[in-house]
Design an enzyme around this catalytic site. Structure first.
Site, PDB file in Angstrom:
ATOM      1  N   SER A 106       0.684  -1.230   0.018  1.00 38.03           N
ATOM      2  CA  SER A 106      -0.037  -0.067   0.077  1.00 38.03           C
ATOM      3  C   SER A 106       0.896   1.363   0.127  1.00 38.03           C
ATOM      4  CB  SER A 106      -0.837  -0.029   1.307  1.00 38.03           C
ATOM      5  OG  SER A 106      -0.104   0.081   2.389  1.00 38.03           O
ATOM      6  N   HIS A 127      -2.422  -2.953  -6.160  1.00 37.81           N
ATOM      7  CA  HIS A 127      -2.967  -2.622  -4.597  1.00 37.81           C
ATOM      8  C   HIS A 127      -4.476  -2.760  -4.710  1.00 37.81           C
ATOM      9  CE1 HIS A 127      -3.446   0.448  -1.596  1.00 37.81           C
ATOM     10  NE2 HIS A 127      -3.364  -0.686  -0.589  1.00 37.81           N
ATOM     11  N   GLU A 139      -5.267  -0.129  -7.347  1.00 38.16           N
ATOM     12  CA  GLU A 139      -4.044   0.851  -7.758  1.00 38.16           C
ATOM     13  C   GLU A 139      -3.019   0.128  -8.507  1.00 38.16           C
ATOM     14  OE1 GLU A 139      -3.879   4.625  -4.926  1.00 38.16           O
ATOM     15  OE2 GLU A 139      -2.915   2.594  -3.996  1.00 38.16           O
ATOM     16  N   ASN A 177      -3.298   6.562  -0.477  1.00 33.05           N
ATOM     17  CA  ASN A 177      -2.210   6.692   0.867  1.00 33.05           C
ATOM     18  C   ASN A 177      -1.821   8.110   1.038  1.00 33.05           C
ATOM     19  OD1 ASN A 177      -3.552   4.586   2.136  1.00 33.05           O
ATOM     20  ND2 ASN A 177      -1.938   3.143   1.746  1.00 33.05           N
TER      21      ASN A 177
END
Length: 488
Positions: A106, A127, A139, A177
């Site tokens: 991540s 991801h 992702e 993130n």
């Protein structure tokens, strides 16, 4: 997470080999799969026959050597670079030369993981978001050495799995993130400065902006240790001060208060703890409310005050004479109001008020505002049907101080060619459940207003990342009405 990813592939009709470290872990993974698909059957989303067929497509093993014939391997082990590099070196030895190796990391560098192998061009990030069977976003992370066409191939596979792929470059935190943890860490920093309380900040972002939950509730859900580690990864790459984990985050992690999983973090998650009662409110004992400012917000507040039976006097910022004798003076503004306060004969009576959305009003007390005045305005806010958010008289108050830097980060991400505006918007909507992506928010608010708000934040806090992104400045200067129209 591994069980969830295995379920996603098996649901799409693909054969899967699930590998775990030992029999105990393998048993837990099988249990997760049976439980997840069992719930789907109970809810009528899958038949028992479909469940049996899905589980029949998954082979369970503790031997990595069973992956020798796999076309694609997706790794989902803990976020520790040493562990991931060791695993990929092993997979490189075991898997056939044509196999693609994908990491579900991540935040860690896919490039650093790929460098462990003899096939870095065939290593990619894939991801998934937790829970993988439910969350629609994937992702797809390309590196500078990723084989041409491979990101498109993996994105196509993600669509076959029923997911929405977003292809991004290999930067710490990727899209979700990188934007999310910067915002959450910034909320921690504002809490530490005493700008507002934990509950007021949570309420401001949940009720005012429409986010699924406030930053501190979300931090507890993610896990403070996980959040801390992602911030560390971001800081190691960017060296930006606002990515360095906030001291309060470090203290809570050190104390073992990690959020929901330990029962306490920023909030207490003890089910037996009594619910705290809301603040009592009553009708203020005042005869005249002074209102400073014009526009739609002033009309809204004035109408609500008069409907509640209060007498109001209205003034413009240039002439405060009509409100000089008011019991309390409310200055409608999204910028600090202390300069208005000192022009009154009794500056302690003035309180700033900023309406956010349909449900929230930020109540900003200056350094000279009396406690009585601030409490009176909070009671007035409740009487007009909004939730009061108490805060200091600082640039941006709470909502804009958190929202505008987040939007600025998204513009910088776009400017760097890291991902498209449409992909960044999709990532934040699907990955975080936000009501709108950052570029959709920018256009709704107005890019000039955001640019000017960032300038005010930079002047107040002197944080370099608060300075408007050059692209934002240029678009405003060029008179472009919205950012999405410009970037397509």
């Amino acid at each position: 997470m591994g069980a969830g990813i295995a379920e996603v592939f098996a649901r799409a009709g693909l054969r899967v080999i699930g590998v775990e470290a030992d029999e105990a872990a393998l048993s837990r993974g099988r249990g997760h799969l049976e439980g997840s698909t069992g719930r789907a059957v109970a809810r009528g989303r899958m038949t028992a026959e479909e469940q049996a067929a899905l589980l029949g497509r998954i082979a369970f093993t503790t031997s990595r050597d069973d992956l020798a014939g796999a076309d694609l391997v997706v790794e989902a082990i803990p976020e520790v670079m040493e562990f991931k590099r060791g695993l990929f070196a092993d997979l490189d030895r075991i898997c056939k030369p044509s196999a693609v190796l994908a990491t579900n990391t991540s935040s860690l560098s896919v490039t650093a993981i790929a460098a462990t192998t003899s096939r870095p061009a065939q290593v990619i990030g894939m991801h998934f978001f937790n829970p993988a069977p439910v969350m629609r976003l994937v992702e797809v992370v390309r590196t500078v050495v990723t084989e041409d066409g491979l990101p498109d191939e993996i994105a196509g596979l993600a669509r076959r799995l029923g997911k929405t792929p977003v292809t991004v470059g290999d930067r710490a935190g990727f899209v979700v993130n990188r934007l999310l943890l910067s915002y959450l860490n910034h909320a921690c920093a504002l809490l530490e400065t005493g700008l507002a309380s934990r509950d007021d900040i949570d309420a401001a972002m949940r009720l005012g902006v429409g986010l699924p939950m406030g930053p501190f509730t979300l931090l507890d859900l993610i896990g403070l240790d996980t959040s801390y580690e992602v911030c560390e990864v971001l800081f190691r790459e960017s060296r930006e001060r606002r990515h360095a984990p906030a001291p309060i985050l470090r203290e809570l992690v050190t104390a073992g208060l990690l959020g929901r999983k330990t029962g306490r973090g920023f909030h207490s998650h003890d089910r037996d703890a009594p619910e705290t009662a809301g603040e009592p409110g009553g009708r203020p004992e005042i005869s005249l409310v002074g209102l400073v400012g014009g526009g739609p917000d002033a009309a809204t507040v004035l109408e609500a005050l008069e409907a509640a039976g209060f007498k109001a006097a209205v003034a413009e910022p240039g002439d405060l004479t009509p409100v000089a004798e008011a019991d309390v003076v409310v200055a409608l503004s999204d910028t600090p109001v202390v300069e208005l306060a000192v022009r009154l004969p009794r500056p302690e009576r003035l309180v700033g008020l900023h309406l956010v959305g349909e449900r929230v009003a930020e109540v900003a007390a200056t350094v000279v505002t009396s406690r009585e005045a601030a409490e009176t305005v909070r009671d007035l806010v409740r009487m007009i049907g909004r939730t009061p958010v108490r805060c200091g008289d600082r640039a941006g108050f709470v909502v804009n101080a958190l929202l505008y830097p987040y939007l600025n980060d998204a513009v910088r991400m776009l400017e760097a060619g890291y991902a498209s505006a449409a992909d960044i918007d999709a990532a934040m909507r699907l990955g975080c459940g936000y009501p709108a992506g950052p570029f959709e928010m920018l256009d709704a608010i107005g890019i000039e207003r955001v640019r000017d708000g960032l300038r005010a934040l930079y002047a107040e806090y002197r944080e370099p990342s608060f300075a408007p992104a050059p692209l934002l400045d240029q678009l405003v200067t060029a008179g472009v009405p919205g950012i999405r129209a410009h970037v397509g």
